[in-house]
Scaffold this motif. Structure first.
Motif, mmCIF file in Angstrom:
data_model
loop_
_atom_site.group_PDB
_atom_site.id
_atom_site.type_symbol
_atom_site.label_atom_id
_atom_site.label_comp_id
_atom_site.label_asym_id
_atom_site.label_seq_id
_atom_site.Cartn_x
_atom_site.Cartn_y
_atom_site.Cartn_z
ATOM 1 N N ALA A 601 0.823 -1.205 0.000
ATOM 2 C CA ALA A 601 0.000 0.000 0.000
ATOM 3 C C ALA A 601 0.858 1.257 0.000
ATOM 4 O O ALA A 601 0.461 2.285 -0.583
ATOM 5 C CB ALA A 601 -0.934 -0.002 1.209
ATOM 6 N N ASP A 602 2.017 1.200 0.626
ATOM 7 C CA ASP A 602 2.904 2.368 0.633
ATOM 8 C C ASP A 602 3.385 2.720 -0.769
ATOM 9 O O ASP A 602 3.701 3.889 -1.043
ATOM 10 C CB ASP A 602 4.097 2.106 1.543
ATOM 11 N N CYS A 603 3.424 1.738 -1.660
ATOM 12 C CA CYS A 603 3.840 2.011 -3.038
ATOM 13 C C CYS A 603 2.753 2.716 -3.836
ATOM 14 O O CYS A 603 3.042 3.321 -4.878
ATOM 15 C CB CYS A 603 4.227 0.707 -3.738
ATOM 16 N N LEU A 604 1.507 2.626 -3.377
ATOM 17 C CA LEU A 604 0.398 3.264 -4.086
ATOM 18 C C LEU A 604 0.115 4.670 -3.586
ATOM 19 O O LEU A 604 -0.405 5.502 -4.338
ATOM 20 C CB LEU A 604 -0.874 2.419 -3.940
ATOM 21 N N GLY A 605 0.460 4.966 -2.342
ATOM 22 C CA GLY A 605 0.207 6.291 -1.791
ATOM 23 C C GLY A 605 0.282 6.258 -0.280
ATOM 24 O O GLY A 605 0.665 5.254 0.340
ATOM 25 N N ASP A 606 -0.095 7.379 0.321
ATOM 26 C CA ASP A 606 -0.069 7.501 1.773
ATOM 27 C C ASP A 606 -1.342 6.856 2.328
ATOM 28 O O ASP A 606 -2.363 7.508 2.508
ATOM 29 C CB ASP A 606 0.011 8.974 2.161
ATOM 30 N N LEU A 607 -1.249 5.558 2.612
ATOM 31 C CA LEU A 607 -2.416 4.781 3.025
ATOM 32 C C LEU A 607 -2.123 4.019 4.299
ATOM 33 O O LEU A 607 -0.975 3.634 4.562
ATOM 34 C CB LEU A 607 -2.829 3.788 1.923
ATOM 35 N N VAL A 608 -3.190 3.811 5.082
ATOM 36 C CA VAL A 608 -3.123 3.010 6.295
ATOM 37 C C VAL A 608 -4.019 1.790 6.080
ATOM 38 O O VAL A 608 -5.201 1.927 5.776
ATOM 39 C CB VAL A 608 -3.578 3.803 7.536
ATOM 40 N N VAL A 609 -3.457 0.597 6.238
ATOM 41 C CA VAL A 609 -4.203 -0.645 6.027
ATOM 42 C C VAL A 609 -4.873 -1.042 7.331
ATOM 43 O O VAL A 609 -4.231 -1.081 8.392
ATOM 44 C CB VAL A 609 -3.277 -1.759 5.529
ATOM 45 N N ARG A 610 -6.148 -1.326 7.251
ATOM 46 C CA ARG A 610 -6.898 -1.811 8.406
ATOM 47 C C ARG A 610 -7.647 -3.075 7.999
ATOM 48 O O ARG A 610 -8.395 -3.080 7.008
ATOM 49 C CB ARG A 610 -7.887 -0.754 8.904
ATOM 50 N N GLN A 611 -7.445 -4.119 8.776
ATOM 51 C CA GLN A 611 -8.152 -5.360 8.507
ATOM 52 C C GLN A 611 -9.559 -5.287 9.106
ATOM 53 O O GLN A 611 -9.753 -4.767 10.206
ATOM 54 C CB GLN A 611 -7.397 -6.548 9.097
#
Length: 635
Positions: A601-611
């Motif tokens: 996800a860091d390669c796509l943009g400033d994102l935080v992954v939440r399951q």
């Protein structure tokens, strides 16, 4: 012989009425009796009635001026002719009245039609729902051609003429050719032929016409997806009525919303749905209750309606707000059926379709193709029993399916899926992984992905065999979701990445005009529909979807991120959403890959992954992410 004008004057003068007043006679004006030419003529006829009777009784009698004509009236009412001038005038008046009796009877003027109450323009501009409901009687006489985009057949003057037609005529023609062929099979296995369907439609239309349902009357429908539903729809269209079809996914809320929005004349229900006419306050005032089992007498003729006459009122899914009512005319439905037919027309005889979309059932009736209805709850596609679906397909010899992506997911999970020649799917995003699984399990099937909306259906389509390797790589790297080439009958333009469409089968306005301002655009004299989806056109003219335009988080659109995340290990579903100004990528899947998800996800943009345990889906097809519900769930 004196002229007729002179004779009239002499006759009037000899009867003591004076000469008639010259000039125009205003029929609507109120004048004294002596000054009305009509009353003068009446009195002339009345006073000379005795003279006429005497002349008829004695045709050869002496008409000399020296002899007074004896009248059958009492002696005190005799009418003497004092001199030759008055006698000549009386004779001319007699001939004039004889000519009038020989003329054809004058037609009485038609009674003036009662005009509907005038609605203030300010209320119409504000889109007052009550004003819209009161404007309903005007639809029979005022049918603007630009409402549904159907141009006039012969625009000969200010009042354009339209060719009579009816959307049910195509089905009647197929029923005459395919009398003994099965038309519809319901989920319980009950079948009806084209001939029997047309016969039931005829009897039902005759019964409803006898009960007062006619052209332009709105009929609210509350029935399950079965044979009776399509018989009732065809019967209503046969007599020119308007079918109001509420959104099934909304349940009772959708039915009540449809009743408030459209204000129907009658309520059509079957089974326990009939109790809703008493239980719901919006339906208690409807005294005309119909059932699909009504039977009339005689042969009911198909009503010839105009292309702009309303035929169907349906509603959007409400996934982006309140469900909006869409009115489709007979001409619009015929055009839409033609566009759908170009897509689903079979290439060989004997095709049997499993159809989960009502619009495709209507198209199949006009094409003469057998339709098998679902045997699962269409409000819960994601909870359907896949083994039961497979048995349903084998039992009825189904060769093609038209189902949402959620059903395709279950078919792809079967170890040995039933043989199919074609799979049509739409109503939600179809990701590359699903296409690969379907191609692996059904190598001989042609998988067709259809992109469209309730207002414009279809817009584009894509054959799975046309997806190239470079297209798959581009989607995994965040290029978006490939939707395929637009159909030739539609025009597409992009404004700030939003997809706008126009064409003959694109709806030009909602029943409530307040929704037009936010969803319609007038560009160069044409009405364009704002789909609300973001997209782009590649060098090959194909359409790529980027997701909902309003769901953009910063510079990121949902589909580029979600389609890429669906190719990661352990991901079953993904959704991009903004929470407190930050981009959050919600993932439903195996949590053991969470660190790998965050790295990608860091390669796509400033994102935080939440399951998340389960990503909420839309109520109609259970295939699209419900972003409003997801936002509440994350907060």
């Amino acid at each position: 012989m004196p002229s007729l004008r002179r004779a009239r004057g002499a006759g009037c003068h000899c009867l003591g009425l004076g000469r008639p007043r010259r000039g125009r006679v205003d029929r609507g004006a109120v004048r004294p009796v002596g000054f009305s030419l009509r009353w003068q003529r009446f009195l002339q006829a009345d006073r000379t009635r005795g003279l006429h009777r005497a002349l008829r009784a004695d045709p050869a009698g002496d008409r000399s001026p020296s002899r007074a004509v004896r009248s059958p009236r009492p002696a005190a009412r005799r009418l003497p002719l004092r001199n030759s001038r008055q006698a000549a005038g009386g004779a001319a008046l007699d001939r004039h009245h004889q000519d009038l009796r020989q003329r054809p009877a004058r037609r009485r003027p038609h009674a003036r039609r009662r005009r509907p109450p005038r609605i203030p323009r300010s209320r119409l501009q504000r889109g007052d729902p009550c004003a819209d409901a009161r404007r309903q009687p005007l639809e029979r006489t005022q049918r603007p051609p630009q409402r549904d985009g159907i141009p006039p057949i012969r625009p000969d003057g200010p009042r354009a003429r339209y060719a009579p037609m009816n959307v049910v005529a195509a089905f009647e023609a197929e029923a005459a050719r395919r009398t003994h062929q099965t038309a519809i099979v319901d989920g319980q296995g009950r079948a009806i032929t084209f001939g029997d369907l047309a016969a039931r439609c005829n009897l039902l239309a005759a019964a409803w016409r006898a009960r007062g349902i006619g052209r332009g009357d709105r009929v609210l429908v509350a029935m399950g997806l079965g044979i009776d539903l399509y018989v009732a729809m065809a019967a209503a269209w046969r007599i020119g009525a308007v079918v109001v079809f509420p959104e099934p996914a909304m349940g009772l809320a959708g039915l009540r919303h449809a009743a408030r929005t459209t204000m129907p004349k009658a309520f059509l229900a079957a089974g326990f749905y009939r109790l809703l006419g008493i239980a719901l306050p919006e339906l208690r005032g409807l005294t005309l209750k119909l059932t699909p089992h009504d039977r009339g007498a005689g042969n009911d003729e198909i009503s010839a309606v105009e292309a702009t006459d309303a035929a169907l009122i349906s509603f959007t899914s409400g996934s982006t707000g309140s469900p909006k009512a869409i009115m489709r005319s007979h001409g619009f439905l015929a055009t839409q059926n033609a566009r759908v037919a170009d897509l689903v027309r079979p290439t060989r005889e004997g095709e049997v379709d499993l159809v989960a979309f009502p619009v495709f059932v209507v198209a199949n009736l006009a094409l003469g193709v057998t339709s098998v209805l679902p045997n699962w709850n269409v409000r819960k596609h994601d909870g359907a029993n896949v083994a039961s679906i497979a048995a349903h397909i084998r039992r009825h010899g189904i060769t093609r399916v038209l189902v949402p992506p959620s059903i395709c997911e279950r078919l792809a999970n079967l170890e040995a899926p039933p043989p199919l020649s074609t799979i049509f799917t739409g109503g939600g995003p179809v990701f590359p992984a699903l296409l690969e699984r379907l191609a692996l399990k059904l190598p001989g099937a042609d998988v067709v992905v259809v992109y469209g909306s309730t207002e414009a259906e279809p817009i584009a389509h894509l054959h799975a065999r046309d997806v190239r390797d470079e297209d798959r790589i581009a989607m995994q790297q965040g290029a978006g979701l490939l939707a395929g080439a637009p159909i030739s009958e539609i025009h597409i333009r992009l404004e700030h990445d939003e997809i706008l469409v126009t064409g003959e089968h694109v709806n030009k306005g909602y029943l409530d005009p307040r929704h037009d301002a936010a969803n319609k655009r007038l560009i160069d004299g044409a009405i364009w529909h704002r789909t609300g989806d973001a997209g782009r056109i590649d060098s090959l003219g194909r359409l790529w979807l980027l997701g909902r335009h309003e769901a953009r988080v910063g510079t990121l659109y949902p589909f580029p991120v979600e389609v890429a995340a669906m190719s990661w290990p352990g991901v079953r579903r993904a959704a991009l959403i903004g929470v407190a100004g930050c981009g959050v990528l919600a993932i439903e899947g195996d949590g053991r890959h969470r660190h790998e998800w965050q790295a990608r996800a860091d390669c796509l943009g400033d994102l935080v992954v939440r399951q998340i345990d389960a990503i909420p889906l839309d109520r109609r097809h259970r295939s699209k992410v419900d972003y409003a519900m997801l936002s509440k769930k994350l907060k």
